[in-house]
Design an enzyme around this catalytic site. Structure first.
Site, PDB file in Angstrom:
ATOM      1  N   CYS A  28      -8.075  25.552  52.689  1.00 16.56           N
ATOM      2  CA  CYS A  28      -7.783  24.622  53.301  1.00 16.56           C
ATOM      3  C   CYS A  28      -7.060  26.014  54.912  1.00 16.56           C
ATOM      4  CB  CYS A  28      -7.095  23.968  53.486  1.00 16.56           C
ATOM      5  SG  CYS A  28      -8.712  22.458  52.753  1.00 16.56           S
TER       6      CYS A  28
ATOM      7  N   TYR B 256     -10.312  23.890  64.012  1.00 18.72           N
ATOM      8  CA  TYR B 256     -10.864  23.021  63.194  1.00 18.72           C
ATOM      9  C   TYR B 256     -12.511  22.642  63.618  1.00 18.72           C
ATOM     10  CZ  TYR B 256      -6.175  21.883  60.988  1.00 18.72           C
ATOM     11  OH  TYR B 256      -4.814  22.281  60.960  1.00 18.72           O
TER      12      TYR B 256
ATOM     13  N   ARG C 189     -10.794  17.015  65.410  1.00 21.61           N
ATOM     14  CA  ARG C 189     -10.168  15.760  64.606  1.00 21.61           C
ATOM     15  C   ARG C 189     -10.316  15.475  63.167  1.00 21.61           C
ATOM     16  NH1 ARG C 189      -6.592  11.969  69.294  1.00 21.61           N
ATOM     17  NH2 ARG C 189      -6.042  13.549  70.118  1.00 21.61           N
TER      18      ARG C 189
END
Length: 99
Positions: A52, A22, A36
């Site tokens: 993803c 991420y 986040r």
């Protein structure tokens, strides 16, 4: 370009058999502190052409909310450590030049 679209464009570039984090996606989007927000974008993605499952946390761990993530990565050849994490030194991807 909207942030979510930037995230999806970056994730589309992650090659099969590799994983990214991420935080790496956030950095490539130009928002290094937005890991986040990348997670939220991934969670909301319903686009079939965005892999993803190739995005893991900074420790190489899969998402608890995505039970098929490990299976999909393994199907692409990603090997998991005994502790269940991806070895990002071997399978990690940090950007287009990292291929």
């Amino acid at each position: 370009m909207e942030f979510h679209q930037k995230v999806y464009e970056i994730v589309r570039q992650v090659p099969a058999g590799r994983a990214t984090t991420y935080g790496a996606v956030a950095l490539l989007c130009g928002s290094p502190r937005a890991s986040r927000a990348v997670g939220w974008a991934i969670a909301q993605c319903g686009l079939a052409d965005v892999p993803c499952h190739r995005v893991v946390n900074r420790l190489g761990q899969t998402a608890k909310a995505f039970p098929d993530q490990r299976r999909l990565l393994e199907a692409e050849g990603v090997v998991f450590r005994p502790d269940g994490s991806v070895d990002l030194d071997i399978f990690g991807w940090t950007g287009p030049s990292a291929q």
